[in-house]
Write a protein that holds these residues in place. Structure first.
Motif, PDB file in Angstrom:
ATOM      1  N   UNK A 161       0.828  -1.203   0.000  1.00  0.00           N
ATOM      2  CA  UNK A 161       0.000   0.000   0.000  1.00  0.00           C
ATOM      3  C   UNK A 161       0.864   1.255   0.000  1.00  0.00           C
ATOM      4  N   UNK A 162       1.949   1.227   0.770  1.00  0.00           N
ATOM      5  CA  UNK A 162       2.848   2.381   0.828  1.00  0.00           C
ATOM      6  C   UNK A 162       3.616   2.559  -0.471  1.00  0.00           C
ATOM      7  N   UNK A 163       4.049   1.462  -1.069  1.00  0.00           N
ATOM      8  CA  UNK A 163       4.794   1.543  -2.324  1.00  0.00           C
ATOM      9  C   UNK A 163       3.932   2.061  -3.467  1.00  0.00           C
ATOM     10  N   UNK A 164       2.660   1.715  -3.458  1.00  0.00           N
ATOM     11  CA  UNK A 164       1.751   2.086  -4.540  1.00  0.00           C
ATOM     12  C   UNK A 164       0.994   3.386  -4.264  1.00  0.00           C
ATOM     13  N   UNK A 165       1.246   4.001  -3.131  1.00  0.00           N
ATOM     14  CA  UNK A 165       0.501   5.183  -2.697  1.00  0.00           C
ATOM     15  C   UNK A 165       0.570   6.313  -3.722  1.00  0.00           C
ATOM     16  N   UNK A 166      -0.582   6.846  -4.098  1.00  0.00           N
ATOM     17  CA  UNK A 166      -0.633   7.984  -5.031  1.00  0.00           C
ATOM     18  C   UNK A 166      -1.155   9.248  -4.358  1.00  0.00           C
ATOM     19  N   UNK A 167      -1.480   9.150  -3.058  1.00  0.00           N
ATOM     20  CA  UNK A 167      -2.081  10.290  -2.356  1.00  0.00           C
ATOM     21  C   UNK A 167      -1.144  10.934  -1.344  1.00  0.00           C
ATOM     22  N   UNK A 168      -0.060  10.251  -0.996  1.00  0.00           N
ATOM     23  CA  UNK A 168       0.827  10.748   0.046  1.00  0.00           C
ATOM     24  C   UNK A 168       0.375  10.390   1.443  1.00  0.00           C
ATOM     25  N   UNK A 169      -0.677   9.579   1.557  1.00  0.00           N
ATOM     26  CA  UNK A 169      -1.228   9.234   2.868  1.00  0.00           C
ATOM     27  C   UNK A 169      -0.252   8.438   3.728  1.00  0.00           C
ATOM     28  N   UNK A 170       0.640   7.694   3.089  1.00  0.00           N
ATOM     29  CA  UNK A 170       1.552   6.832   3.846  1.00  0.00           C
ATOM     30  C   UNK A 170       2.934   7.443   4.027  1.00  0.00           C
ATOM     31  N   UNK A 171       3.174   8.577   3.428  1.00  0.00           N
ATOM     32  CA  UNK A 171       4.488   9.210   3.524  1.00  0.00           C
ATOM     33  C   UNK A 171       4.757   9.663   4.962  1.00  0.00           C
ATOM     34  N   UNK A 172       5.950   9.354   5.466  1.00  0.00           N
ATOM     35  CA  UNK A 172       6.327   9.763   6.808  1.00  0.00           C
ATOM     36  C   UNK A 172       5.660   8.987   7.918  1.00  0.00           C
ATOM     37  N   UNK A 173       5.045   7.860   7.582  1.00  0.00           N
ATOM     38  CA  UNK A 173       4.375   7.037   8.588  1.00  0.00           C
ATOM     39  C   UNK A 173       5.293   5.908   9.061  1.00  0.00           C
ATOM     40  N   UNK A 174       5.281   5.636  10.372  1.00  0.00           N
ATOM     41  CA  UNK A 174       5.983   4.482  10.940  1.00  0.00           C
ATOM     42  C   UNK A 174       4.908   3.538  11.457  1.00  0.00           C
ATOM     43  N   UNK A 175       4.543   2.559  10.650  1.00  0.00           N
ATOM     44  CA  UNK A 175       3.440   1.660  10.973  1.00  0.00           C
ATOM     45  C   UNK A 175       3.922   0.490  11.833  1.00  0.00           C
ATOM     46  N   UNK A 176       3.294   0.303  12.983  1.00  0.00           N
ATOM     47  CA  UNK A 176       3.563  -0.867  13.815  1.00  0.00           C
ATOM     48  C   UNK A 176       2.555  -1.940  13.413  1.00  0.00           C
ATOM     49  N   UNK A 177       3.052  -3.045  12.898  1.00  0.00           N
ATOM     50  CA  UNK A 177       2.188  -4.065  12.296  1.00  0.00           C
ATOM     51  C   UNK A 177       2.304  -5.357  13.094  1.00  0.00           C
ATOM     52  N   UNK A 178       1.202  -5.803  13.660  1.00  0.00           N
ATOM     53  CA  UNK A 178       1.177  -7.049  14.434  1.00  0.00           C
ATOM     54  C   UNK A 178       0.070  -7.957  13.929  1.00  0.00           C
ATOM     55  N   UNK A 233      -3.068  -3.316  10.127  1.00  0.00           N
ATOM     56  CA  UNK A 233      -3.399  -4.057   8.902  1.00  0.00           C
ATOM     57  C   UNK A 233      -4.778  -3.656   8.406  1.00  0.00           C
ATOM     58  N   UNK A 234      -5.743  -3.614   9.302  1.00  0.00           N
ATOM     59  CA  UNK A 234      -7.109  -3.267   8.885  1.00  0.00           C
ATOM     60  C   UNK A 234      -7.202  -1.814   8.444  1.00  0.00           C
ATOM     61  N   UNK A 255      -5.163  -1.718   4.949  1.00  0.00           N
ATOM     62  CA  UNK A 255      -5.597  -2.585   3.846  1.00  0.00           C
ATOM     63  C   UNK A 255      -7.110  -2.741   3.752  1.00  0.00           C
ATOM     64  N   UNK A 256      -7.825  -2.396   4.834  1.00  0.00           N
ATOM     65  CA  UNK A 256      -9.278  -2.539   4.805  1.00  0.00           C
ATOM     66  C   UNK A 256      -9.779  -3.902   5.205  1.00  0.00           C
ATOM     67  N   UNK A 257      -8.894  -4.794   5.638  1.00  0.00           N
ATOM     68  CA  UNK A 257      -9.335  -6.115   6.106  1.00  0.00           C
ATOM     69  C   UNK A 257      -8.551  -6.472   7.361  1.00  0.00           C
ATOM     70  N   UNK A 258      -9.118  -7.354   8.213  1.00  0.00           N
ATOM     71  CA  UNK A 258      -8.441  -7.707   9.468  1.00  0.00           C
ATOM     72  C   UNK A 258      -7.131  -8.461   9.228  1.00  0.00           C
ATOM     73  N   UNK A 259      -6.255  -8.372  10.195  1.00  0.00           N
ATOM     74  CA  UNK A 259      -5.009  -9.141  10.138  1.00  0.00           C
ATOM     75  C   UNK A 259      -5.304 -10.629  10.218  1.00  0.00           C
ATOM     76  N   UNK A 260      -4.523 -11.412   9.518  1.00  0.00           N
ATOM     77  CA  UNK A 260      -4.673 -12.863   9.546  1.00  0.00           C
ATOM     78  C   UNK A 260      -4.200 -13.415  10.886  1.00  0.00           C
TER      79      UNK A 260
END
Length: 284
Positions: free
Chosen positions: A177-194, A261-262, A265-270
């Motif tokens: 999602x961050x690599x494909x971002x076209x809006x800048x929404x993910x720029x400068x974000x440090x996402x903690x992913x569990x 994750x949700x 990506x819009x869906x719950x983490x596995x």
């Protein structure tokens, strides 16, 4: 063009598939393209991240870069950042670690120090960045595969250590999602992913047994013994001892769980159980 380092690893393979499914042009870096087994749609390129001479051609024409320390270590990662700047790459998505808190406690955590140093290099590069600070990988359970296949008994120094194991596909989806971002929404974000739940290592072993339909259990052994038995040229004994000491601090705790994750990506983490179901053959 999106360049993916560590393309033959668990996260990298999933990320390559994800990006291709989204219609992106992907250049997958590997030391051995002939054995990589990556999709034909990806441009698979030979590159050694410890060899600066190979990085210019590998990054030529790239707009975004997925950087994974597992592909070469911290020193190599900083070299790649420098090469990305020279090549005109616009965006870096770094596969970092939940250990990084940007607080004083990071000085006492070798994982935080290692990943934090690369985060600093990415920030200093002037490029657009996103950090994916992954929690404990569900795929780390593969270290128990041989023991479970042979007798169902996992030897571990801290079976009560709690983590929130995260599926490699979820890490790849957030990075994608961050690599494909076209809006800048993910720029400068440090996402903690569990993952979606705190589980002890003993819980994880029990889950594996339940999914494969065989009894499994954990036998507690000393840290020193576990480090000697599991040490490899790539993961020496001293590194394992540092890791086991971190696990010791997680005994009797509840691991942090995030909704990243949700949100991304819009869906719950596995769940960890879903991960085991997808890898059951490794344990049978």
């Amino acid at each position: 063009m999106i360049v993916v380092t560590g393309a033959t690893g668990n996260i990298g393979r999933s990320l390559v598939d994800h990006l291709l499914a989204e219609g992106a042009a992907v250049r997958a870096l590997t030391r051995d393209p002939e054995r990589a087994g990556l999709p034909a749609e990806a441009e698979t390129v030979r590159a050694d991240l410890t060899d600066p001479a190979s990085l210019g051609p590998a990054l030529h024409g790239a707009d975004a870069l997925f950087l994974n320390l597992a592909a070469g270590g911290g020193d190599a990662a900083r070299t790649v950042v420098d090469a990305a700047v020279k090549a005109g790459v616009r965006r870096i998505v770094l596969n970092s670690s939940i250990a990084v808190s940007e607080g004083p406690q990071d000085a006492d955590n070798f994982l935080a120090r290692m990943h934090g140093a690369v985060e600093d290099a990415v920030r200093a590069s002037g490029l657009e960045w996103t950090f994916v600070r992954g929690g404990a990988y569900a795929a780390n359970a593969l270290q128990w595969a041989e023991e479970i296949r042979e007798g169902g008994v996992v030897r571990d120094p801290h079976p009560g250590a709690a983590t929130s194991p995260v599926h490699e596909d979820d890490l790849a989806a957030v990075a994608g999602a961050a690599l494909l971002d076209t809006t800048g929404a993910h720029a400068g974000q440090a996402y903690v992913v569990t993952g979606p739940a705190s589980l002890t290592r003993e819980d994880q072993v029990a889950t594996i047994g339940r999914v494969i339909g065989r009894p499994t259990r954990v036998e507690t052994i000393p840290e020193e013994q576990a480090a000697e038995e599991r040490a490899t040229p790539g993961v020496p004994k001293e590194v394992l001892l540092q890791l086991f000491r971190l696990f010791a601090t997680a005994v009797g705790t509840t691991a942090p769980v995030t909704d990243t994750v949700e949100r991304v990506t819009g869906r719950p983490a596995r769940t960890f159980e879903q991960w085991v179901e997808g890898h059951a053959a490794d344990f049978r």
